[in-house]
Design an enzyme around this catalytic site. Structure first.
Site, PDB file in Angstrom:
ATOM      1  N   ASP A  32      13.241  35.929  11.681  1.00 24.10           N
ATOM      2  CA  ASP A  32      12.384  36.155  10.519  1.00 24.10           C
ATOM      3  C   ASP A  32      12.867  37.382   9.746  1.00 24.10           C
ATOM      4  OD1 ASP A  32      11.017  34.093  11.547  1.00 24.10           O
ATOM      5  OD2 ASP A  32       9.129  35.169  11.894  1.00 24.10           O
ATOM      6  N   TYR A  33      13.298  38.388  10.505  1.00 21.91           N
ATOM      7  CA  TYR A  33      13.733  39.630   9.869  1.00 21.91           C
ATOM      8  C   TYR A  33      14.933  39.367   8.948  1.00 21.91           C
ATOM      9  CZ  TYR A  33      15.627  44.267   9.132  1.00 21.91           C
ATOM     10  OH  TYR A  33      16.114  45.400   8.542  1.00 21.91           O
ATOM     11  N   PHE A  35      15.832  36.650   7.632  1.00 23.92           N
ATOM     12  CA  PHE A  35      15.389  35.834   6.504  1.00 23.92           C
ATOM     13  C   PHE A  35      14.793  36.726   5.417  1.00 23.92           C
ATOM     14  CE2 PHE A  35      12.348  33.373   4.075  1.00 23.92           C
ATOM     15  CZ  PHE A  35      13.026  32.181   3.832  1.00 23.92           C
ATOM     16  N   ASP A  36      13.915  37.642   5.835  1.00 24.24           N
ATOM     17  CA  ASP A  36      13.255  38.523   4.867  1.00 24.24           C
ATOM     18  C   ASP A  36      14.256  39.400   4.123  1.00 24.24           C
ATOM     19  OD1 ASP A  36      10.862  37.453   5.476  1.00 24.24           O
ATOM     20  OD2 ASP A  36      10.239  39.041   6.866  1.00 24.24           O
ATOM     21  N   SER A  81      -7.679   4.491  -2.408  1.00 23.41           N
ATOM     22  CA  SER A  81      -8.289   4.817  -1.144  1.00 23.41           C
ATOM     23  C   SER A  81      -7.759   3.785  -0.125  1.00 23.41           C
ATOM     24  CB  SER A  81      -9.784   4.701  -1.373  1.00 23.41           C
ATOM     25  OG  SER A  81     -10.482   5.001  -0.249  1.00 23.41           O
ATOM     26  N   LEU A  82      -8.265   3.798   1.092  1.00 23.68           N
ATOM     27  CA  LEU A  82      -7.834   2.798   2.071  1.00 23.68           C
ATOM     28  C   LEU A  82      -9.055   2.055   2.597  1.00 23.68           C
ATOM     29  CD1 LEU A  82      -5.330   4.850   4.281  1.00 23.68           C
ATOM     30  CD2 LEU A  82      -4.734   2.975   2.734  1.00 23.68           C
ATOM     31  N   GLU A 111       1.371   4.269  11.094  1.00 21.30           N
ATOM     32  CA  GLU A 111       1.526   5.717  10.942  1.00 21.30           C
ATOM     33  C   GLU A 111       0.238   6.403  11.371  1.00 21.30           C
ATOM     34  OE1 GLU A 111       2.524   6.496   6.804  1.00 21.30           O
ATOM     35  OE2 GLU A 111       3.601   4.601   6.773  1.00 21.30           O
ATOM     36  N   LYS A 113      -2.901   8.807  10.611  1.00 22.40           N
ATOM     37  CA  LYS A 113      -3.661   9.137   9.413  1.00 22.40           C
ATOM     38  C   LYS A 113      -3.992  10.625   9.476  1.00 22.40           C
ATOM     39  CE  LYS A 113      -7.446   7.373   6.595  1.00 22.40           C
ATOM     40  NZ  LYS A 113      -8.250   8.568   6.383  1.00 22.40           N
ATOM     41  N   ASP A 115      -5.510  14.120   8.471  1.00 26.71           N
ATOM     42  CA  ASP A 115      -6.803  14.438   7.886  1.00 26.71           C
ATOM     43  C   ASP A 115      -6.727  15.749   7.104  1.00 26.71           C
ATOM     44  OD1 ASP A 115      -9.370  13.903   7.308  1.00 26.71           O
ATOM     45  OD2 ASP A 115     -10.196  14.645   9.188  1.00 26.71           O
ATOM     46  N   ARG A 134      -5.623  14.234  -5.741  1.00 23.51           N
ATOM     47  CA  ARG A 134      -6.036  12.853  -5.960  1.00 23.51           C
ATOM     48  C   ARG A 134      -7.099  12.747  -7.050  1.00 23.51           C
ATOM     49  NH1 ARG A 134      -7.819   8.660  -1.350  1.00 23.51           N
ATOM     50  NH2 ARG A 134     -10.017   8.977  -1.714  1.00 23.51           N
ATOM     51  N   TYR A 222       3.895  10.395   3.227  1.00 24.90           N
ATOM     52  CA  TYR A 222       3.796   9.032   3.762  1.00 24.90           C
ATOM     53  C   TYR A 222       4.074   7.896   2.793  1.00 24.90           C
ATOM     54  CZ  TYR A 222      -0.866   9.768   1.854  1.00 24.90           C
ATOM     55  OH  TYR A 222      -1.900  10.071   1.035  1.00 24.90           O
ATOM     56  N   LYS A 285       0.567  -0.453   7.438  1.00 24.84           N
ATOM     57  CA  LYS A 285       1.016  -0.925   6.124  1.00 24.84           C
ATOM     58  C   LYS A 285       1.955  -2.109   6.281  1.00 24.84           C
ATOM     59  CE  LYS A 285       0.812   3.812   4.564  1.00 24.84           C
ATOM     60  NZ  LYS A 285       1.551   5.044   4.357  1.00 24.84           N
ATOM     61  N   LYS A 309      -9.935   3.446  12.075  1.00 21.72           N
ATOM     62  CA  LYS A 309     -10.603   4.697  12.415  1.00 21.72           C
ATOM     63  C   LYS A 309     -10.825   4.794  13.921  1.00 21.72           C
ATOM     64  CE  LYS A 309     -11.199   6.624   8.377  1.00 21.72           C
ATOM     65  NZ  LYS A 309     -12.313   6.925   7.528  1.00 21.72           N
ATOM     66  N   CYS A 403     -44.844  11.674  -3.180  1.00 20.95           N
ATOM     67  CA  CYS A 403     -43.627  12.432  -3.453  1.00 20.95           C
ATOM     68  C   CYS A 403     -43.775  13.885  -3.001  1.00 20.95           C
ATOM     69  CB  CYS A 403     -43.320  12.383  -4.949  1.00 20.95           C
ATOM     70  SG  CYS A 403     -41.905  13.392  -5.404  1.00 20.95           S
ATOM     71  N   CYS A 406     -43.721  16.087  -6.442  1.00 20.11           N
ATOM     72  CA  CYS A 406     -44.706  16.012  -7.531  1.00 20.11           C
ATOM     73  C   CYS A 406     -45.993  15.303  -7.112  1.00 20.11           C
ATOM     74  CB  CYS A 406     -44.092  15.325  -8.749  1.00 20.11           C
ATOM     75  SG  CYS A 406     -43.870  13.553  -8.518  1.00 20.11           S
ATOM     76  N   CYS A 421     -40.083   7.601  -6.123  1.00 20.36           N
ATOM     77  CA  CYS A 421     -41.130   8.300  -6.854  1.00 20.36           C
ATOM     78  C   CYS A 421     -41.046   7.798  -8.288  1.00 20.36           C
ATOM     79  CB  CYS A 421     -40.905   9.811  -6.815  1.00 20.36           C
ATOM     80  SG  CYS A 421     -41.909  10.667  -8.048  1.00 20.36           S
ATOM     81  N   CYS A 427     -41.038  14.381 -12.624  1.00 12.21           N
ATOM     82  CA  CYS A 427     -40.660  14.824 -11.276  1.00 12.21           C
ATOM     83  C   CYS A 427     -39.387  15.665 -11.380  1.00 12.21           C
ATOM     84  CB  CYS A 427     -40.477  13.598 -10.390  1.00 12.21           C
ATOM     85  SG  CYS A 427     -40.126  13.959  -8.672  1.00 12.21           S
TER      86      CYS A 427
HETATM   87  P1  AMP Z   1      -9.952   7.585   2.909  1.00 12.69           P
HETATM   88  O1  AMP Z   1      -9.981   8.931   2.234  1.00 12.69           O
HETATM   89  O2  AMP Z   1     -10.684   7.533   4.210  1.00 12.69           O
HETATM   90  O3  AMP Z   1     -10.229   6.452   1.955  1.00 12.69           O
HETATM   91  O4  AMP Z   1      -8.437   7.379   3.359  1.00 12.69           O
HETATM   92  C1  AMP Z   1      -7.439   7.319   2.411  1.00 12.69           C
HETATM   93  C2  AMP Z   1      -6.625   8.565   2.490  1.00 12.69           C
HETATM   94  O5  AMP Z   1      -5.962   8.697   3.728  1.00 12.69           O
HETATM   95  C3  AMP Z   1      -5.503   8.554   1.508  1.00 12.69           C
HETATM   96  O6  AMP Z   1      -5.928   8.937   0.239  1.00 12.69           O
HETATM   97  C4  AMP Z   1      -4.561   9.573   2.105  1.00 12.69           C
HETATM   98  O7  AMP Z   1      -4.829  10.829   1.540  1.00 12.69           O
HETATM   99  C5  AMP Z   1      -4.936   9.643   3.566  1.00 12.69           C
HETATM  100  N1  AMP Z   1      -3.821   9.396   4.491  1.00 12.69           N
HETATM  101  C6  AMP Z   1      -3.553  10.148   5.563  1.00 12.69           C
HETATM  102  N2  AMP Z   1      -2.490   9.705   6.225  1.00 12.69           N
HETATM  103  C7  AMP Z   1      -2.018   8.631   5.564  1.00 12.69           C
HETATM  104  C8  AMP Z   1      -0.923   7.746   5.745  1.00 12.69           C
HETATM  105  N3  AMP Z   1      -0.093   7.852   6.792  1.00 12.69           N
HETATM  106  N4  AMP Z   1      -0.748   6.756   4.852  1.00 12.69           N
HETATM  107  C9  AMP Z   1      -1.607   6.614   3.808  1.00 12.69           C
HETATM  108  N5  AMP Z   1      -2.659   7.429   3.582  1.00 12.69           N
HETATM  109  C10 AMP Z   1      -2.886   8.431   4.444  1.00 12.69           C
HETATM  110 ZN    ZN Z   2     -41.823  12.950  -7.634  1.00 10.58          ZN
END
Ligand code: AMP
Ligand code: ZN
Length: 668
Positions: A32-33, A35-36, A81-82, A111, A113, A115, A134, A222, A285, A309, A403, A406, A421, A427
């Site tokens: 690291d040194y 590199f710096d 989305s997926l 692959e 997923k 998070d 996104r 990905y 996929k 999931k 309610c 209100c 309500c 309200c």
């Molecule tokens: P969700 O947000 O539950 O609808 O899942 C969709 C999101 O999963 C996508 O928008 C990606 O950001 C994310 N994601 C994570 N890993 C992967 C992967 N290997 N391939 C595609 N999407 C992925």
């Molecule tokens: Zn109300």
């Protein structure tokens, strides 16, 4: 001079390689040194010779650029989305659907997923030019300055990369880095970050990029997107991306059957606990990109991909109290206030219970010990009661009849799971909620005005519906809490600017129950003005594609209210767009009205996406599979033989790209 330039170039190349070794390959070859020292030398040279500035130099990684407002950028290719699956049967169903739509064998890439927060990176001639969040999938925020500080994002590619492409990935925060950040916060007596995912996504929107540079974020890639990428399968594209310098985890495998996929799932369901970062499932996929193209997309997700999931984690805790929330539509949501408990890395204090039926069905009572489950980002929910632990004097829950805000008596119409309500105009949470919805990002997107200020404005009696916003004056808002000259100006200007928002979004913004973004678009396109929409009868509305009884009823009810009409008329007066503008009408015809059209193969003059847009702009409907209801198929090159057979069998006409373009008078 040439010498200095060369020296700078050499240093940049060398540092780039070290960055790559360290952050992408995890195998540093210098200390690291050292590199710096080299980085500092480069920085000094660059300071002395600004004429050799390069926005993608390794020195730019430290950040420094401050962004006040992130620019909104339209994605060239939508970020979808997926769809989710939870069992082998779900996967088998998916495979069945796929096999109906494509020819030949289907193989899959499996692959992990990751998070975190999704990101789209644009590269031109090997240089990172843009990084966009996104957002709503159609457009996101330009966070390039922040992304550049993430060391595993290559600023300059190597190898045989295509001249222009987008690559999608996930910005994540490994557990290690996350824990370090929290240790520091603990030491400083600051509140701890809740989980890696939210911290990663929050980091992208920090204004000071130097702050982002300090966070140990990583970018895992990905998906490649673009044209002429020189790859034919998903698996190959992962390998290519890796060779260009991207960090692409090597867990991915090829599978040729659902059984293979399930084996991969089972392996990672336990193994994932050994990974340095969070995963919430796997993504499967269709491997062949030509097949992907044929499968296309639903309104939300690709048909060629599926998330699986992992089973959500579960805990038990005591339910202290059930309280009730009133939403902007007046809908009542019961909320479980829990004895705080750790679940999937976060402390859970509240869970949603949906509605009265749910309480009855599970017989949920205060003081019960309940099972709480959390999957992905969804708020935790109660999935059952441990009846054995129920206190002796326990009484069934009696749902509220009035309610909580209100005190109006609640109503529940047949077929509706929720209580409402009905006090539409009196309200508070409804009044505030409607205005908050009106100003929200996907609606009128009013800059300089936030949800809390709306509540303040209502509570101070300055506004009572969204049309009142347009009459607000600076003098009225300045006395409000936390308002200053500048923010008051921003607020007033933001409101003024919103009159340019197109009709379809206004239609979504005014908050007709059941009229979401997609329905608003449909209605705007069909009726073209609020005037026409107001005049439409229930029967007329139901004739519109995808508008059912429930929506039709809700629309007519909305316009039957005198108060709503007054509000709408005021919006008109203030110049809000309540009809489609000339600009939007350009290129729109009824030539294909009522026709259901299938697109298949590869085209020469327009892309598949353009072709679909042309169909919709001319009033037609794009359908994904051939049936007896299909009017015709636009057949391009390489149309699959099974589709061809099917069309012939059902007597559905095939027309060529040219014939189609002539049909709609499209010049090309
Ligand atoms: P969700 O947000 O539950 O609808 O899942 C969709 C999101 O999963 C996508 O928008 C990606 O950001 C994310 N994601 C994570 N890993 C992967 C992967 N290997 N391939 C595609 N999407 C992925
Ligand atoms: Zn109300």
């Amino acid at each position: 001079m040439e010498n200095i330039k060369q020296h700078i170039t050499n240093l940049r190349n060398e540092l780039r390689e070290h960055n790559y070794n360290y952050y992408v390959l995890d195998t540093p070859t210098i200390s690291d040194y050292d590199f710096d020292v080299k980085l500092k030398a480069l920085q000094e040279l660059e300071d002395k010779h600004p004429e050799f500035y390069d926005a993608n130099s390794p020195t730019q990684r430290v950040g420094g650029a401050v962004t006040k407002n992130f620019e909104t950028v339209k994605h060239e290719y939508r970020m979808y989305s997926l769809d989710n699956s939870y069992s082998k049967d779900d996967l088998l169903d998916w495979e069945k659907r796929i096999k109906k739509m494509v020819d030949g064998d289907v193989a899959y890439t499996c692959e992990l997923k990751y998070d975190g927060a999704s990101i789209s990176l644009t590269y031109e001639n090997g240089q990172l030019v843009k990084a966009v969040t996104r957002g709503d999938g159609f457009q996101g925020d330009d966070v390039t300055a922040n992304i550049k500080t993430i060391k595993s994002v290559p600023l300059q590619l190597k190898g045989d990369y295509p001249p222009k492409f987008d690559i999608r990935g996930e910005i994540i925060l490994p557990f290690d880095g996350f824990n370090k950040m929290n240790e520091e916060r603990l030491a400083n007596g600051e509140e701890l970050y809740r989980n890696p995912r939210n911290t990663a996504s929050g980091s992208l929107k920090l204004q000071d990029s130097a702050e982002v540079a300090k966070r140990p974020l990583e970018c895992l890639l990905y998906n490649l997107t673009g044209t002429n990428l020189g790859v034919t399968t998903q698996f190959e594209s992962l390998e290519k991306a890796r060779s260009w310098g991207f960090k692409v985890p090597d867990a991915a495998v090829l599978a040729t059957s659902v059984d293979d996929v399930v084996a991969f799932v089972n392996h990672w369901d336990t193994k994932r606990h050994e990974l340095p970062y969070e995963t919430d499932g796997i993504v499967i996929k269709v491997n062949n990109l030509q097949q992907q193209e044929e499968l296309g997309y639903t309104a939300k997700a690709p048909r060629w991909a599926m998330a699986y999931k992992f089973k959500a984690e579960q805990v038990t805790t005591v339910l202290n109290e059930i309280t009730y929330q009133v939403g902007r539509t007046g809908a009542i949501t019961p909320v479980a206030n829990l004895e705080p408990v750790e679940l999937a890395g976060t402390t859970v204090k509240r869970a949603s219970i949906h509605n009265a039926d749910q309480i009855e069905k599970l017989d949920i009572r205060e003081r019960d010990t309940v099972f709480v489950e959390k999957g992905g980002e969804i708020i935790p929910k109660i999935i059952g009661v441990d009846v054995a632990k129920r206190p002796a004097n326990s009484q069934p829950t009696v749902y509220i009849s009035h309610c909580p805000e209100c005190e109006t008596e609640l109503v529940r119409t047949a077929g509706d799971a929720k209580h409402y309500c009905p006090n539409y105009n009196g309200c508070k949470p409804q009044i505030i909620g409607r205005i908050q919805h009106y100003i929200s990002r996907k609606a009128m997107d009013i800059e300089g005005l936030g949800g809390e200020t709306v509540a303040l404005l209502v509570n101070e009696g300055l506004i009572s519906n969204y049309s009142d916003l347009y009459e607000l004056t600076k003098a009225q808002v300045i006395p409000l809490e936390r308002m200053a000259e500048k923010s008051a100006d921003n607020l007033i200007n933001g409101i003024k600017a919103s009159v340019a928002i197109p009709f379809e979004r206004v239609l979504y913004a005014i908050g007709i129950r059941y009229v979401g973004e997609t329905v608003a678009k449909k209605l705007a396109k069909h009726y073209k003005s609020i005037h026409n929409l107001m005049e439409a009868s229930q029967e007329d509305l139901e004739q519109v594609d995808e508008i059912g009884v429930k929506i039709a009823e809700s629309v007519t009810q909305f316009f039957a209210s005198e108060e709503n009409i007054v509000t709408i008329n005021r919006l008109l007066e203030f110049g809000v767009q309540l009809s489609i503008s000339e600009e939007d009408l350009k290129g729109q015809t009824d030539l294909l009205k009522g026709q259901s059209i299938v697109v298949s193969g590869v085209f020469e003059h327009v892309s598949r996406t353009e072709l679909k847009k042309l169909i919709e702009d001319n009033g037609g409907k794009v359908s994904s599979s051939i049936s007896s209801k299909t009017n015709f198929v636009v057949a391009g090159d390489k149309m699959g033989p099974s589709k061809k057979d099917k069309a012939e069998r059902l007597g559905v006409a095939l027309i060529s790209e040219i014939e189609f373009l002539q049909k709609i008078n499209h010049t090309f």
